[in-house]
Every structure is written in structure tokens, then in C-alpha cells.
Design a protein around this motif. Structure first.
Motif, PDB file in Angstrom:
ATOM      1  N   GLU A  16      35.524  64.108 -26.681  1.00 26.26           N
ATOM      2  CA  GLU A  16      36.255  62.961 -26.134  1.00 26.26           C
ATOM      3  C   GLU A  16      35.885  62.653 -24.688  1.00 26.26           C
ATOM      4  O   GLU A  16      36.052  61.520 -24.244  1.00 26.26           O
ATOM      5  CB  GLU A  16      37.766  63.227 -26.195  1.00 26.26           C
ATOM      6  N   SER A  17      35.399  63.635 -23.978  1.00 28.97           N
ATOM      7  CA  SER A  17      35.083  63.459 -22.568  1.00 28.97           C
ATOM      8  C   SER A  17      33.636  63.065 -22.331  1.00 28.97           C
ATOM      9  O   SER A  17      33.220  62.888 -21.181  1.00 28.97           O
ATOM     10  CB  SER A  17      35.377  64.753 -21.792  1.00 28.97           C
ATOM     11  N   ASP A  18      32.865  62.923 -23.397  1.00 34.41           N
ATOM     12  CA  ASP A  18      31.452  62.559 -23.286  1.00 34.41           C
ATOM     13  C   ASP A  18      31.315  61.057 -23.506  1.00 34.41           C
ATOM     14  O   ASP A  18      31.479  60.560 -24.627  1.00 34.41           O
ATOM     15  CB  ASP A  18      30.633  63.335 -24.320  1.00 34.41           C
ATOM     16  N   ASN A  19      31.000  60.319 -22.436  1.00 34.02           N
ATOM     17  CA  ASN A  19      30.894  58.864 -22.551  1.00 34.02           C
ATOM     18  C   ASN A  19      29.814  58.439 -23.532  1.00 34.02           C
ATOM     19  O   ASN A  19      29.954  57.430 -24.226  1.00 34.02           O
ATOM     20  CB  ASN A  19      30.617  58.251 -21.173  1.00 34.02           C
ATOM     21  N   ALA A  20      28.707  59.195 -23.596  1.00 35.84           N
ATOM     22  CA  ALA A  20      27.621  58.822 -24.505  1.00 35.84           C
ATOM     23  C   ALA A  20      28.058  58.937 -25.961  1.00 35.84           C
ATOM     24  O   ALA A  20      27.799  58.041 -26.773  1.00 35.84           O
ATOM     25  CB  ALA A  20      26.399  59.704 -24.241  1.00 35.84           C
ATOM     26  N   GLU A  21      28.746  60.031 -26.309  1.00 37.22           N
ATOM     27  CA  GLU A  21      29.204  60.197 -27.691  1.00 37.22           C
ATOM     28  C   GLU A  21      30.273  59.175 -28.040  1.00 37.22           C
ATOM     29  O   GLU A  21      30.268  58.589 -29.132  1.00 37.22           O
ATOM     30  CB  GLU A  21      29.726  61.622 -27.896  1.00 37.22           C
ATOM     31  N   VAL A  22      31.218  58.960 -27.124  1.00 38.47           N
ATOM     32  CA  VAL A  22      32.278  57.973 -27.386  1.00 38.47           C
ATOM     33  C   VAL A  22      31.678  56.579 -27.525  1.00 38.47           C
ATOM     34  O   VAL A  22      32.045  55.811 -28.425  1.00 38.47           O
ATOM     35  CB  VAL A  22      33.329  58.015 -26.264  1.00 38.47           C
ATOM     36  N   ALA A  23      30.733  56.234 -26.650  1.00 39.72           N
ATOM     37  CA  ALA A  23      30.114  54.903 -26.706  1.00 39.72           C
ATOM     38  C   ALA A  23      29.377  54.703 -28.021  1.00 39.72           C
ATOM     39  O   ALA A  23      29.470  53.635 -28.642  1.00 39.72           O
ATOM     40  CB  ALA A  23      29.164  54.721 -25.521  1.00 39.72           C
ATOM     41  N   ARG A  24      28.648  55.725 -28.468  1.00 38.15           N
ATOM     42  CA  ARG A  24      27.912  55.584 -29.730  1.00 38.15           C
ATOM     43  C   ARG A  24      28.878  55.455 -30.898  1.00 38.15           C
ATOM     44  O   ARG A  24      28.639  54.672 -31.827  1.00 38.15           O
ATOM     45  CB  ARG A  24      27.007  56.804 -29.932  1.00 38.15           C
TER      46      ARG A  24
END
Length: 464
Positions: free
Chosen positions: A283-291
Motif C-alpha cells: 500500500e505504501s508503494d506508489n508504483a504498485e498502487v499506480a499500476r
């Protein structure tokens, strides 16, 4: 049957074309031919495209390959001749305009001139909630734990299906809703919807899924690259340099389940409650959340649905000391940035709640005051603005309350951060933070000092 693609030609499946003889061919030649097609189409009706699209390639044996290549060569040569004629005719055409150094591309880009854009008559926005939430936009509702987020989401689903207002926001047209619960069981949903007393005519427009197996999985991949080169002046010694590339991937599991449910139910709105359980990633990873959000956005575009994600606040948060209440949402900020409508619930004294609302495309309603009445047909209702004692107890810490009271007690004086610092014995950062919080809660007016000027610090409303 063997591979019919000509040897040595890089083939891509993105540009399939069929020849006049009915053979399908795709590759770099198709890209080149598509550009010629665009130029020929813009030149006049006498130029035609000799390929039809799409066609299924017939079965061919190996000897047919040479005839396919001959046919392709003849077709592209014809287009080359046409392209040259187009350029010659345009060059010979009289013009009074100043020649431009810009050479238009024959490949359509989709760019629209401002004249064409402003000349376009656009339909009025189609709203889910009048002047708040438009069709195709996405919505995030965030709140601390155990304040009634799911009740609010269920009430929104009911309002959309019945056409009733939600906290004063009008529903112009009834909608079909798919409610995906990753925490509440079917028994819990049965109990809550029963308490909401959903009218019979609206029950067919709400569909629920509470099996808990639908997930949006995301992960990050780190690739390592290493290159070797000889050092200058020493051919026998090699120098190795390395670098890495990191990217995220995401997919819905089980594959196709969400899309199939949207098709079967005809849903126009999909509510995910909560996002934390639906999203299987960092949840704290912008790249994973964005994807992951790109995956949802793609589903939204393909099926014309809007998503509402119910989200938790971070532990110990609550938005009290942040300038933006939406910052209290847990994890990466990309989730809140993705949404066009953001609703954030914050606890106040007693059973009072503040509801901060911001929108991207409409005037933001700002802060509303609501109360929760669990177990009733309308659990969330608008409330009167909280009293001074409630505000000072719940949303203003002791020092902020002291600063606000000092500003009211010294109304009419030219207050400054320095004078407050001397009077209250705190450092400049603490004074500014307290002024900002008291201003946000509506008890004072605080405008920081411009360069070389004085701040504006004045009382507002009643003394807290």
C-alpha cells in the motif's frame, strides 16, 4: 503448414493488413503502408487503399509464399507512386500563405486544434451525484476504523439505486450498482441491507459479491543489468558497471471475474469495500498502487463504470494536524490523487463527524457535519455545525485552543508570530502550526506574512 512470414522481416501483431488477394500480412511494411494510406486518403477520392481489413488469412502451402511476396511488393510500389503524385500535386498547388518549415506527418496523431475544440458542442455532464460525482469519475471514501465507512458505502449504493438524495446530493437518475465486499460476509450484508430498508423496486439494481476471493494483485520487479568494458590504457583489465530497473505489474485475480460480473449485472458503479483487502500489494508503494489503479481505470473505460473505493486512515492518524484532511488516508498518496472525488470522515466530539469533500471538476462542497445513526434506514445524516466546546475538545489540541483564545482576547491588536511567541512561550514553528490548525477549523483568520510584510492574524466567529 510452415511459417509463412518472410525471413528477415520483423513482424508485429499490432498492424494486421490483408492484400487484394485475401492474404493477411503484418510487419514493418504494414506500418509504412498505413502512413501512405493516410496520405492517400487525405489527397482525394481518386486514391484508394488496395487492402481490406480485417480478413482471415486462408490456408497457404509453402509455394504460395513467393506469390504473396510478389503481390505485396506490387501493392507497395503502387502506393509509392501514389505518394509521389500526392507530393508533386501539393507542391505545384498555388498558395498565398507563408511557407512553413513544419512538415505535417501522414500518421494521424489525434491532436485537435483549439478552434475545433471550442467549436465542438459537448453534451452536459452525466452526474451520479449532482454537481459532485460524474459518470466515469472515480471516488475514494476514507475514514478511521469503526466509524461507519461501510454504512456510508451501503447508503451510497442504496441512494444510487433508489434515486434518493445522499447527504443533500441529488441523484438525477437511478443506477445499477455492484457492491464488492472483501470483509463483510453475505450474512452481514443481508443484515445491514435489511436495516436500510431498500425499496423493492431498487433491489434488482444492487448486486453484491462477498466471497472474498477477488483480488487486485500487484508486485514490483527489479532487473539487474551489468556491462563490461575495458579500462583506458589497460586492455587486460575489464571494468564492470551495473544498473537496475524497477517496475510494477498488476492484474485482477481470478482473471476476467470482475469484467464478467459487470457485464452480467449491467453495473454503472462498482463499490470496493475496503480497498486495503481488495488490493494485494504494498500500500505504501506508489508504483504498485499506480499500476493497480491503471488496471481499474482500464476496466472503467472499457465498461463505462465508475469505481468507489472505501479506504482506511493510517494508524494514529485522523487528519488533525495536517493541512489537508485527505492526507490521513493510509499508504501511498497515489490512491487519493487518482480519485476525482474525495470524501474524508474525521471524528469530532461525541458522535459528531466532519466530512471533508473535494472534487476535481466541480466546485468542492468543503466541510459538512454529519452524524451516524447505525441501524436506521438513513444511518448517515447531516448535522448542525458543532459547538465551540465540541470543536475545542475534539479537533483543537490544548495549545491550539490557547492560541485561538489569545487571538480573540487581543482582537484589534496587530498580532504577529513573534508577539505570540513572546506571550505564549513557544517556538515559531509551534505557533505557526497552531495558527494554521485554528484557521482551518474556522476560529481565526491566519494569512502568513508575504515577503517583507506582516501576517494577518484576526479572530473569526465566537471565541472558542
Amino acid at each position: 503448414m510452415g511459417d509463412l512470414r518472410p525471413a528477415g522481416r520483423r513482424v508485429t501483431s499490432e498492424f494486421p493488413f490483408s492484400t487484394p488477394g485475401g492474404y493477411t500480412f503484418d510487419g514493418d511494411e504494414a506500418v509504412r503502408a498505413a502512413k501512405l494510406r493516410s496520405a492517400a486518403a487525405s489527397a482525394g477520392p481518386e486514391h484508394f487503399w488496395p487492402f481490406t481489413l480485417p480478413l482471415t488469412p486462408p490456408d497457404l502451402d509453402e509455394p504460395s509464399l513467393s506469390s504473396l511476396e510478389d503481390e505485396w511488393s506490387t501493392a507497395t510500389e503502387t502506393l509509392d507512386d501514389d505518394f509521389m503524385q500526392i507530393g508533386t500535386r501539393r507542391a505545384a498547388a498555388p498558395t498565398t500563405a507563408t511557407p512553413s518549415t513544419h512538415r505535417p506527418s501522414a500518421w494521424p496523431t489525434g491532436a485537435v486544434s483549439l478552434a475545433d475544440l471550442l467549436a465542438t458542442v459537448l453534451p452536459p455532464p452525466d452526474y451520479l451525484f449532482e454537481s459532485l460525482w460524474r459518470c466515469g469519475e472515480h471516488f475514494v471514501l476514507s475514514a478511521p476504523r469503526a466509524v461507519g465507512k461501510s454504512w456510508a458505502a451501503l447508503q451510497i449504493a442504496t441512494a444510487l439505486a433508489t434515486g434518493d438524495d445522499f447527504l443533500g446530493f441529488h441523484v438525477p437518475r437511478r443506477r445499477r450498482v455492484l457492491y464488492i465486499s472483501t470483509e463483510l460476509t453475505e450474512a452481514a450484508l443481508h443484515e445491514r441491507f435489511s436495516l436500510l430498508d431498500v425499496p423493492q423496486h431498487a433491489r434488482e439494481r444492487i448486486h453484491t459479491y462477498a466471497r472474498g476471493d477477488l483480488r487486485l494483485r500487484a508486485t514490483s520487479i527489479q532487473e539487474q543489468f551489468r556491462t563490461t568494458s575495458s579500462r583506458s590504457g589497460d586492455r587486460n583489465a575489464d571494468e564492470q558497471t551495473g544498473y537496475s530497473k524497477r517496475y510494477a505489474v498488476a492484474e485482477l485475480e481470478p482473471a476476467g471475474l470482475l469484467e464478467k460480473m459487470i457485464e452480467e449485472t449491467g453495473a454503472e458503479v462498482v463499490i470496493i469495500d475496503p480497498w486495503a483487502s481488495f488490493f494485494d500489494g504494498n500500500e505504501s508503494d506508489n508504483a504498485e498502487v499506480a499500476r493497480a489503479l491503471e488496471v481499474l481505470s482500464d476496466v472503467g473505460r472499457r465498461f463505462g463504470v465508475s469505481f468507489l473505493n472505501v479506504h482506511h486512515h493510517g494508524k494514529g492518524s485522523g487528519g488533525r494536524h495536517s493541512r489537508d484532511p485527505h492526507d490521513a488516508a493510509r499508504g501511498a498518496g497515489r490512491l487519493m490523487d487518482w480519485s476525482s472525488v474525495r470524501m474524508t470522515l474525521s471524528r469530532l466530539a461525541g458522535d459528531g463527524m466532519a466530512l471533508d469533500i473535494t472534487t476535481r471538476n466541480d466546485p468542492s462542497p468543503g466541510r459538512l457535519y454529519v452524524q451516524m445513526h447505525a441501524g436506521e434506514a438513513q444511518p448517515w445524516r447531516l448535522a448542525s455545525p458543532i459547538t465551540a466546546s465540541q470543536c475545542s475538545t475534539a479537533n483543537l489540541d490544548a495549545f491550539t485552543l490557547t492560541v485561538a483564545q489569545h487571538v480573540h482576547d487581543n482582537a484589534g491588536e496587530r498580532l504577529s508570530v513573534a508577539s505570540l511567541r513572546r506571550a505564549l512561550g513557544k517556538n515559531e514553528e509551534a505557533i505557526k502550526a497552531a495558527l494554521t490548525r485554528a484557521h482551518r477549523e474556522g476560529w481565526i483568520i491566519y494569512v502568513p506574512a508575504p515577503a517583507g510584510g506582516r501576517p494577518r492574524i484576526e479572530p473569526k466567529g465566537d471565541r472558542p
